[in-house]
Motif scaffolding. Sequence first.
Motif, mmCIF file in Angstrom:
data_model
loop_
_atom_site.group_PDB
_atom_site.id
_atom_site.type_symbol
_atom_site.label_atom_id
_atom_site.label_comp_id
_atom_site.label_asym_id
_atom_site.label_seq_id
_atom_site.Cartn_x
_atom_site.Cartn_y
_atom_site.Cartn_z
ATOM 1 N N UNK A 1 0.831 -1.207 0.000
ATOM 2 C CA UNK A 1 0.000 0.000 0.000
ATOM 3 C C UNK A 1 0.867 1.258 0.000
ATOM 4 N N UNK A 2 0.255 2.393 -0.275
ATOM 5 C CA UNK A 2 0.971 3.668 -0.249
ATOM 6 C C UNK A 2 1.606 3.885 1.118
ATOM 7 N N UNK A 3 2.855 4.355 1.094
ATOM 8 C CA UNK A 3 3.552 4.641 2.340
ATOM 9 C C UNK A 3 4.204 3.451 2.997
ATOM 10 N N UNK A 4 4.257 2.300 2.310
ATOM 11 C CA UNK A 4 4.821 1.095 2.938
ATOM 12 C C UNK A 4 6.342 1.049 2.869
ATOM 13 N N UNK B 1 6.792 2.424 -10.756
ATOM 14 C CA UNK B 1 5.427 2.494 -11.295
ATOM 15 C C UNK B 1 5.410 3.079 -12.712
ATOM 16 N N UNK B 2 6.169 2.515 -13.638
ATOM 17 C CA UNK B 2 6.297 3.125 -14.969
ATOM 18 C C UNK B 2 5.057 2.981 -15.840
ATOM 19 N N UNK C 1 8.601 -1.315 -8.882
ATOM 20 C CA UNK C 1 7.678 -0.906 -7.823
ATOM 21 C C UNK C 1 6.281 -0.730 -8.409
ATOM 22 N N UNK C 2 5.293 -1.311 -7.763
ATOM 23 C CA UNK C 2 3.911 -1.149 -8.216
ATOM 24 C C UNK C 2 2.974 -1.270 -7.015
ATOM 25 N N UNK C 3 1.791 -0.661 -7.137
ATOM 26 C CA UNK C 3 0.752 -0.893 -6.132
ATOM 27 C C UNK C 3 -0.344 -1.779 -6.709
ATOM 28 N N UNK D 1 5.398 -5.462 1.099
ATOM 29 C CA UNK D 1 5.826 -4.606 2.203
ATOM 30 C C UNK D 1 4.622 -4.013 2.924
ATOM 31 N N UNK D 2 4.824 -3.770 4.212
ATOM 32 C CA UNK D 2 3.776 -3.169 5.028
ATOM 33 C C UNK D 2 4.436 -2.384 6.154
ATOM 34 N N UNK D 3 4.165 -1.086 6.205
ATOM 35 C CA UNK D 3 4.699 -0.221 7.256
ATOM 36 C C UNK D 3 6.221 -0.347 7.398
#
Length: 363
Positions: A40-43, A162-163, A193-195, A210-212
């Motif tokens: 997630x965002x910010x991980x 995230x290309x 890197x991708x979400x 990844x998380x936090x």
Amino acid sequence: MTTPDLELFKVGKVYDNGTPAVIDFNLTVEKGEFIAFLGPSGCGKTTTLRMIAGFESISSGDMMIKGVRMNEISPAERPTSMIFQNYALFPHMTVRRNVGYGLEVKGLPKAERDAKVDRILATLGLEDVADKRCDKLSGGQRQRIALARGLVVEPDILLLDEPLGALDANLRKAIQNELKLLQRNLGVTFVFVTHAQSEALALSDRIVVMNQGRVEQISPPRALYTRPNTPFVAQFIGRNTIFKGAVKGTENGHAIVDTPFGPLAGDANGTLANGAAASIVIPAEAIEVFARGAVGRSHNRIDAKINRFEVVGHISHLGVTLPDGRVLSLEAHVDKYPPGVFPADADITLAWAPEKATVIPAH
């Protein structure tokens, strides 16, 4: 034994205000692997990528490329290239100038530079637009130009942030296929890197979830999807139904979890002590729907009720209410669940084979 292309040993990043962004990141990447960072965002996934590139300093641990410590090496001196989400192309330059810019900065003679640019333009099908300005081209073409510029300097590792994020869905899918094929043909190590789960599952050899700031799991896509290691991964990846309970023992090689719906069986993943809190994780596609009482004893079973049934194209969509009030959304081909097979409010039984479920520790 060959030296890995990339190694991270307990790498951490703490910002000046004391906030940890990445904590004890460990990873070994072999030559030619396609690795995805997902979360997630910010991980911390983009921060980790930027540490590999040298755009972020490393607060703790060591980062090695081909066995050489890179912690204090400048980005320009690292054998890496990075492609950003916005591509960072020079709009006033032609495609050829954009692609060759990195070689120009490195001071390569013009003849050698031109030869390398011509080869990569041909590889990526950009010869026809080589002399056009980048701001006159489509999103898909600009994405290929960014790839060409990253690959022409012949990096050991290509880093991609995230290309594909700026592309529409159809073009994104097409570029995914091209990217995978290109990476296989060139044999260059990609760290991506991708979400988007679907992107990571489709493209990568292994996925780092990844998380936090912490790594939750590193696995090949199918193993990650079918055998989550932690409750976070079980909730984040795919569409899983999760039932909590306590470990009751084993039966026929499967772990048994005592839940509010009775004992349920699955394959153990992790250390499971009798009486310890655990969760059983069932992928949506593993769950089958039967008329009440029509399923054998070899399966896990939970009675439920149909609250919605509709057919869209060739897919049947079922809404199912569990005894605890939770609502599941299931789908399958219309041949399996034809129109009218389950009327509204029908009493049903959900069932799944134990080997398709995973039992994980609760913490």
